[in-house]
Scaffold this motif. Structure first.
Motif, short mmCIF file in Angstrom:
data_model
loop_
_atom_site.label_atom_id
_atom_site.label_comp_id
_atom_site.label_asym_id
_atom_site.label_seq_id
_atom_site.Cartn_x
_atom_site.Cartn_y
_atom_site.Cartn_z
N TRP A 98 46.52 42.85 34.47
CA TRP A 98 45.45 43.30 33.57
C TRP A 98 45.83 43.05 32.11
O TRP A 98 45.00 42.61 31.31
CB TRP A 98 45.16 44.79 33.78
CG TRP A 98 44.16 45.30 32.80
CD1 TRP A 98 44.42 46.08 31.71
CD2 TRP A 98 42.76 45.05 32.78
NE1 TRP A 98 43.26 46.33 31.02
CE2 TRP A 98 42.22 45.71 31.67
CE3 TRP A 98 41.90 44.33 33.61
CZ2 TRP A 98 40.87 45.69 31.36
CZ3 TRP A 98 40.56 44.31 33.30
CH2 TRP A 98 40.06 44.97 32.19
N ARG A 144 40.99 40.58 33.27
CA ARG A 144 39.95 40.26 34.26
C ARG A 144 40.11 41.15 35.48
O ARG A 144 41.19 41.22 36.09
CB ARG A 144 40.08 38.80 34.70
CG ARG A 144 39.67 37.80 33.65
CD ARG A 144 39.74 36.34 34.14
NE ARG A 144 39.55 36.18 35.56
CZ ARG A 144 40.35 35.43 36.33
NH1 ARG A 144 41.39 34.81 35.80
NH2 ARG A 144 40.11 35.30 37.61
N SER A 162 38.82 40.73 38.40
CA SER A 162 39.04 39.96 39.63
C SER A 162 40.52 39.62 39.81
O SER A 162 41.02 39.63 40.94
CB SER A 162 38.20 38.69 39.62
OG SER A 162 38.59 37.84 38.56
N ALA A 163 41.24 39.37 38.73
CA ALA A 163 42.67 39.08 38.83
C ALA A 163 43.44 40.34 39.21
O ALA A 163 44.39 40.28 40.00
CB ALA A 163 43.18 38.51 37.51
N TRP A 166 42.23 42.93 40.98
CA TRP A 166 41.98 43.19 42.40
C TRP A 166 42.71 42.19 43.28
O TRP A 166 43.17 42.53 44.37
CB TRP A 166 40.48 43.18 42.70
CG TRP A 166 39.83 44.42 42.19
CD1 TRP A 166 38.94 44.52 41.17
CD2 TRP A 166 40.08 45.76 42.63
NE1 TRP A 166 38.61 45.83 40.95
CE2 TRP A 166 39.29 46.62 41.84
CE3 TRP A 166 40.87 46.33 43.60
CZ2 TRP A 166 39.28 48.00 42.00
CZ3 TRP A 166 40.87 47.71 43.77
CH2 TRP A 166 40.08 48.53 42.97
N SER A 167 42.86 40.97 42.82
CA SER A 167 43.63 39.98 43.57
C SER A 167 45.10 40.40 43.65
O SER A 167 45.74 40.25 44.70
CB SER A 167 43.52 38.61 42.91
OG SER A 167 42.19 38.17 42.92
N TYR A 187 45.37 43.21 46.09
CA TYR A 187 45.25 42.69 47.45
C TYR A 187 46.54 41.98 47.87
O TYR A 187 46.95 42.05 49.03
CB TYR A 187 44.04 41.75 47.58
CG TYR A 187 43.63 41.55 49.01
CD1 TYR A 187 42.84 42.49 49.66
CD2 TYR A 187 44.05 40.44 49.72
CE1 TYR A 187 42.48 42.32 50.98
CE2 TYR A 187 43.69 40.27 51.04
CZ TYR A 187 42.90 41.21 51.67
OH TYR A 187 42.55 41.05 52.98
N ALA A 224 36.05 36.53 49.22
CA ALA A 224 36.15 36.80 47.78
C ALA A 224 35.96 35.50 47.00
O ALA A 224 36.87 34.70 46.90
CB ALA A 224 37.50 37.42 47.46
N ASP A 252 35.61 35.04 43.71
CA ASP A 252 36.30 34.95 42.42
C ASP A 252 37.76 35.39 42.53
O ASP A 252 38.32 36.00 41.62
CB ASP A 252 35.57 35.77 41.36
CG ASP A 252 35.42 37.23 41.76
OD1 ASP A 252 35.65 37.53 42.94
OD2 ASP A 252 35.07 38.04 40.89
N LEU A 253 38.38 35.08 43.64
CA LEU A 253 39.76 35.44 43.90
C LEU A 253 40.69 34.68 42.95
O LEU A 253 40.51 33.49 42.72
CB LEU A 253 40.11 35.10 45.35
CG LEU A 253 41.52 35.39 45.81
CD1 LEU A 253 41.75 36.89 45.89
CD2 LEU A 253 41.75 34.75 47.16
N SER A 254 41.69 35.37 42.42
CA SER A 254 42.71 34.73 41.60
C SER A 254 43.94 34.50 42.47
O SER A 254 44.73 35.41 42.70
CB SER A 254 43.06 35.61 40.40
OG SER A 254 44.17 35.08 39.72
#
Length: 166
Positions: free
Chosen positions: A62, A67, A69-70, A72-73, A76, A128, A130-132
Motif C-alpha cells: 500500500w 492501489r 488491487s495490489a 488485495w493481491s 491473497y 481477478a 486487476d490482479l497484481s
C-alpha cells in the motif's frame, strides 16, 4: 588389487573411518534431557508469523502503490501460503506410532496442501481481472521464507542457550 583408485589399507580414507566413533543411541534419560533443552516449535507459530508478515507485506505494498488491487493481491499471496499450511498442520496434528502410516499421512496432507495452493492460484487468475502478480508472488515468497527464518532464529537461540549452560 592395485588399480588407480585403490589407495591401499593405509590411505587417509581408512584412517578417518577408523577414528570416527560408532553411532551411540541415546538412553531415555538423554533423550528426555535433549527434548527439554530443545523444545519442538509449533507449526501454528510458524503460520502465525507467516500471516503477520503477509500483513506487513500488504502494508508495504500500500505504501508503494496506493492501489487497493495490489494490496488485495498481497493479502491473497499470504493466504496462498497460510491457508494450505494450516490445512497441513491440521491434518498431521495427530501422531501415529507406525512410521509407514506417519509418512503416508504426511505425504497425503502435503499433496493436499500443494493442490489447494495451486487451485487458489488458478482460481484467482481466472476470477481477478486487476490482479497484481508482482505483489502476489513477492508476498508468497516472503511468507514462505518466513518459515525458514523462524526455524533459523530458534536454532540460534537454542545454540546460544546450550553454549551458555556448558
Amino acid at each position: 588389487m592395485n588399480g588407480p583408485l585403490d589407495h591401499g589399507a593405509d590411505s587417509a580414507y581408512d584412517t578417518d573411518a577408523a577414528q570416527e566413533p560408532a553411532f551411540k543411541p541415546l538412553t531415555s534419560e538423554e533423550a528426555a534431557a535433549l527434548r527439554s533443552r530443545i523444545p519442538p516449535i509449533s507449526p501454528w507459530r510458524i503460520l502465525a508469523a507467516q500471516a503477520a508478515l503477509g500483513l506487513v507485506c500488504a502494508l508495504v505494498t500500500w505504501g508503494f502503490t496506493q492501489r487497493a488491487s495490489a494490496v488485495w493481491s498481497a493479502f491473497y499471496g499470504a493466504a496462498v501460503v497460510v491457508v494450505p499450511g494450516a490445512l497441513l498442520a491440521y491434518g498431521i496434528r495427530r501422531g501415529t506410532a507406525n512410521p509407514a502410516a506417519a509418512a503416508a499421512g504426511f505425504m497425503f496432507w502435503e499433496l493436499t496442501k500443494i493442490a489447494v495452493a495451486a487451485s487458489m492460484l488458478v482460481g484467482v487468475a481466472m476470477l481477478a481481472p486487476d490482479l497484481s502478480w508482482p505483489a502476489l508472488l513477492v508476498t508468497m515468497v516472503v511468507c514462505m521464507k518466513m518459515g525458514w527464518l523462524v526455524l533459523l532464529v530458534r536454532r540460534r537461540s537454542v545454540v546460544t542457550t546450550i553454549t551458555k549452560r556448558v
